[in-house]
Design an enzyme around this catalytic site. Structure first.
Site, mmCIF file in Angstrom:
data_model
loop_
_atom_site.group_PDB
_atom_site.id
_atom_site.type_symbol
_atom_site.label_atom_id
_atom_site.label_comp_id
_atom_site.label_asym_id
_atom_site.label_seq_id
_atom_site.Cartn_x
_atom_site.Cartn_y
_atom_site.Cartn_z
ATOM 1 N N SER A 291 0.813 -1.216 0.000
ATOM 2 C CA SER A 291 0.000 0.000 0.000
ATOM 3 C C SER A 291 0.853 1.276 0.000
ATOM 4 O O SER A 291 1.544 1.554 -0.964
ATOM 5 C CB SER A 291 -0.950 -0.039 1.204
ATOM 6 O OG SER A 291 -1.926 0.964 1.127
ATOM 7 N N ASP A 302 9.654 5.635 -10.100
ATOM 8 C CA ASP A 302 9.131 6.259 -11.326
ATOM 9 C C ASP A 302 9.856 7.555 -11.672
ATOM 10 O O ASP A 302 10.032 7.887 -12.846
ATOM 11 C CB ASP A 302 7.634 6.548 -11.164
ATOM 12 C CG ASP A 302 6.774 5.322 -11.433
ATOM 13 O OD1 ASP A 302 7.338 4.278 -11.800
ATOM 14 O OD2 ASP A 302 5.538 5.410 -11.269
ATOM 15 N N LYS A 316 -0.689 -4.133 -3.349
ATOM 16 C CA LYS A 316 -1.983 -3.590 -2.897
ATOM 17 C C LYS A 316 -2.103 -2.154 -3.400
ATOM 18 O O LYS A 316 -1.530 -1.235 -2.831
ATOM 19 C CB LYS A 316 -2.108 -3.622 -1.376
ATOM 20 C CG LYS A 316 -3.440 -3.060 -0.864
ATOM 21 C CD LYS A 316 -3.487 -3.063 0.656
ATOM 22 C CE LYS A 316 -4.798 -2.480 1.156
ATOM 23 N NZ LYS A 316 -4.943 -1.036 0.893
#
Length: 550
Positions: A291, A302, A316
């Protein structure tokens, strides 16, 4: 009976009022119809079933069964569990600051929070709880010890405990207060230039704790950072955004949520000036990093802001929102999926089927979609964050796993602590060979037995041979193999000494330092930390990875 009739009337009225609107909408009509069916069914069941029905229990099971058809994260919290919910959300609760577990038919204190009422009252890890406010809990297996110990700030709880080395029970009166659990249990310098921050949770103070730890490490001369998110189950979404903002410039997209309801479609941007956008970072993850931990690791990946090392994360990518219900109950409901800056969703494609450790299995490449990082590196969706450098989790030996599972290591750590109470371990603590010999000698006095996977296979083989009436043909070979396994097991404590010592050291350190025990653990056998240190010694490789090289 009158109460049930009244309840049925109320249900009927509630259903009848919106019925005019529902009749034009098949979906709402079906909802109203099935609620009516359920209410009348429960009324008849309560009236005519041979035994009394507990309405709270029946409704709780009905609700849980309904939610079970959805995803694992949509949960109902009855009024009795609201305090547990608040603990998860805030990291705070009213209690004594001790965690109790039922082990070997005993209610044992397994963790104490530093500075908590339990700590101040002199409670120790390993204490066995005998009575709580005069109630004998020894023979009560299903009792919720946490609920007994929690209570309003300013009240007290009287406890009777049995302690290692004490012949008579000890009476303690422990006050209750607000107990704060740490998000950052440990931060410090690994060497002259590499800092380390361990983040275990994402409750309301997580960002503040990370910022504080980072500032202290920078002041201590940190030039590179290991950010440890292993085992972090996640938590508050806004905390993940703030923590990313520590290392990313202002006005950058951190995460986007998309759901069925338009109000849940939101973009979360970095709102403040960062603390540092240049320091080299390695983020550690494993299959239990989930999460919010995946938002941080995935977003830094990223933006090519950090190299991720470890195992693929949990997967998740679902956002939960808490909705208030009647009678002081709540529901945590999945309202959206989150997408990190590259556009990928971390959510496992099939969250209902997982490995025994909870991690998602291998997702076929055909089901994955490729995305690009800021520097053009290829990353994929469909089940967690894939590390830039993958490490394997070594399989734990049967003897070590059983020593842990049967609480033998826990019990020896209790013995060690009370026999060395005035010998507080220091940094990079290691157990002496003489202490390990003491452990093996002590183990002989315990009723400790275990079966290896090979022995279990032989048991299955013997059962099959009996079934096929061919046991006589293989009996001698089976006996020979069992003898060899038995001889091998006698050497297990020697062959697996390093692993067993590591577990003993961690458990012993927790007796003295509680959640801050990691500060005193040597990182020499930590595979991911060593991989990070190795990478930091080869900065051209570090930068090459972030640019899409190998």
């Amino acid at each position: 009976m009158k109460r049930i009739r009244k309840f049925s009337i109320i249900i009927f009225i509630l259903l009848a009022i919106p019925f005019v609107a529902f009749k034009y909408d098949d979906r709402y009509f079906e909802i109203a119809k099935n609620l009516d069916i359920f209410a009348t069914m429960f009324k008849e069941l309560n009236a005519y079933y041979v035994d009394e029905i507990n309405p709270n229990k029946a409704m709780r099971l009905s609700i849980e069964s309904m939610l079970k058809q959805l995803d694992p994260y949509t949960n109902f919290f009855p009024e009795d569990d609201i305090e547990d919910y608040m603990t998860m959300a805030t990291g705070k609760y009213n209690g004594i600051g001790a965690t109790v577990s039922h082990q070997n038919n005993k209610h044992l204190v397994v963790m104490i929070y530093e500075g908590s009422p339990a700590d101040k009252a002199g409670m120790k890890i390993g204490d066995e709880i005998l009575k709580v406010d005069g109630v004998d809990v020894v023979s009560r297996k299903g009792i919720d010890m946490g609920r007994l110990m929690k209570g309003q700030t300013g009240t007290t709880v009287k406890m009777q405990i049995k302690r290692y080395g004490q012949n008579s029970p000890i009476d303690l009166t422990v006050g209750r207060d607000i107990v704060k659990t740490l998000n950052v249990p440990h931060s410090g310098m690994v060497n002259d230039e590499v800092g380390y921050i361990q983040l275990n949770d994402f409750t309301a103070t997580a960002a503040k704790e990370v910022k504080s730890a980072f500032s202290e490490l920078k002041a201590a001369g940190m030039k590179k950072l290991i950010f440890d998110l292993r085992g972090n189950p996640g938590g508050l979404l806004n905390m993940s955004v703030e923590i990313c903002n520590v290392f990313l410039p202002k006005d950058q997209l951190i995460v986007e949520t998309r759901g069925k309801v338009a109000d849940w479609n939101k973009k979360f941007m970095s709102m403040e000036n960062p603390m540092d956008t240049e320091i080299p970072i390695v983020v550690l993850v494993n299959s239990s990093s989930a999460s919010a931990a995946e938002i941080v690791s995935g977003t830094l990946q990223d933006y090519d802001r950090a190299v991720v090392i470890g195992q693929r994360s949990f997967g998740k990518g679902l956002v939960q929102t808490t909705r208030d219900l009647t009678y002081n109950t709540k529901m945590k409901i999945t309202t959206a999926k989150y997408y990190i800056p590259s556009g990928r969703c971390i959510q496992a494609l099939d969250y209902s089927h997982r490995n025994p450790d909870g991690s998602v299995g291998k997702v076929p490449d055909s089901l994955k979609t490729a995305f690009k990082t800021k520097n053009g590196r290829t990353v994929y969706d469909g089940g967690g964050v894939d590390p830039d450098i993958k490490t394997e989790v070594p399989a734990m030996a049967s003897v070590t796993a059983n020593l842990l599972a049967k609480n033998v290591i826990f019990d020896y750590a209790t013995k060690y602590y009370f026999e060395h109470a005035n010998e507080k371990p220091q940094e990079k603590f290691t157990l002496k060979d003489s202490d390990y010999q003491d452990f093996t000698n002590w183990l002989k006095t315990r009723d400790f037995t275990y079966s290896t996977s090979m022995e279990k296979s032989l048991d299955n083989l013997e059962a099959s041979a009996k079934k096929e009436n061919s046991l006589d043909a293989v009996q001698e070979n089976l006996k020979s193999l069992r003898d060899k396994i038995s001889q091998s097991k006698q050497q297990d404590l020697i062959k697996n000494k390093a692993d067993i010592k590591e577990q003993l050291e961690a458990e012993i350190l927790s007796r003295y330092y509680y959640q801050k025990a990691m500060k005193f653990v040597s990182f020499e056998r930590d595979k991911e930390v060593q991989e990070a240190l190795k990478l930091f010694k080869d900065m051209p490789k570090y930068h090459s990875i972030l640019k899409g090289g190998k």
